[in-house]
Design an enzyme around this catalytic site. Structure first.
Site, mmCIF file in Angstrom:
data_model
loop_
_atom_site.group_PDB
_atom_site.id
_atom_site.type_symbol
_atom_site.label_atom_id
_atom_site.label_comp_id
_atom_site.label_asym_id
_atom_site.label_seq_id
_atom_site.Cartn_x
_atom_site.Cartn_y
_atom_site.Cartn_z
ATOM 1 N N HIS A 104 -22.223 70.513 18.066
ATOM 2 C CA HIS A 104 -23.326 70.897 18.976
ATOM 3 C C HIS A 104 -23.372 72.404 19.032
ATOM 4 O O HIS A 104 -24.528 72.992 19.003
ATOM 5 C CB HIS A 104 -22.810 70.496 20.489
ATOM 6 N N GLU A 105 -22.179 73.305 19.030
ATOM 7 C CA GLU A 105 -22.109 74.693 19.080
ATOM 8 C C GLU A 105 -22.758 75.396 17.624
ATOM 9 O O GLU A 105 -23.343 76.251 17.579
ATOM 10 C CB GLU A 105 -20.831 75.050 19.388
HETATM 11 ZN ZN ZN Z 1 -25.579 73.734 23.980
#
Ligand code: ZN
Length: 203
Positions: free
Chosen positions: A153-154
């Site tokens: 996600h990051e």
């Molecule tokens: Zn995010």
């Protein structure tokens, strides 16, 4: 001090962030940014924050999954999601590779830059991230379960990608509804099918 978290719509969230040099990393502005990002993430609270989310288009992110944040989850749900504490980490110029043999899993995800929503996202279960730490030392991180999801996600943020680009659109719900109905619940294949397949169609 808490930094402003940019919300989807801001072009910086859709830009590819640039890598930084070790000199730049060791300099005061970036070291101060790291401190502020840590505070901002803890204050939110969140389990990860990428520099573009605070308006800075560089390849820098922080992650941390504290035992505190895990406390409200039943043990069975923690096991199902592969949740375990992750110590505070600074990740710079990451290169992420998926370990395809580990398989994939579908769970709800949210983002501080898409405030107020959650949706199902299917992601690989194990990844390797080659990066620098806050001192400029080379690191290789092997991550599984929820930690692998956080990293994907990051790192996506650094590529200008948001989870909504990957979500099952029919599973989108308000964060409030998610917290009330799904946050502490187990999510089997049947439930996932219900969210991802229109009624009357075969999954
Ligand atoms: Zn995010």
């Amino acid at each position: 001090m808490r930094l402003k978290i940019y919300q989807t719509g801001e072009p910086v969230l859709r830009r590819k962030a640039r890598p930084i040099t070790v000199d730049e990393l060791s300099g005061q502005p970036v070291q101060q940014l790291i401190d502020l990002m840590r505070e901002t993430m803890r204050d939110a609270p969140g389990v990860g924050l990428a520099a573009p989310q605070v308006g800075v288009s560089i390849q820098l992110l922080v992650v941390e999954y504290t035992p505190d944040l895990l406390q409200g989850l039943p043990l069975s749900v923690k096991e199902e999601r592969g949740c375990a504490p992750v110590p505070f980490q600074v990740i710079v110029n990451p290169v992420l590779t998926v370990k395809p043999d580990a398989g994939e899993a579908t769970f709800f995800e949210g983002c501080m830059s898409v405030s107020g929503y959650a949706a199902l996202v299917r992601r690989p279960l194990a990844v390797r991230v080659a990066c620098l730490d806050e001192k400029g030392e080379r690191r290789t991180i092997d991550a599984e379960g929820w930690y692998a999801r956080i990293l994907q996600h990051e790192v996506d943020h650094l590529l200008g990608t948001l989870y909504v680009d990957k979500m099952y659109t029919r599973s989108l719900m308000t964060r409030d509804y998610y917290l009330r109905n799904w946050h502490t619940k187990s999510l089997g294949e049947e439930e996932v099918d219900r969210f991802t397949t229109p009624e009357g169609e075969a999954p």
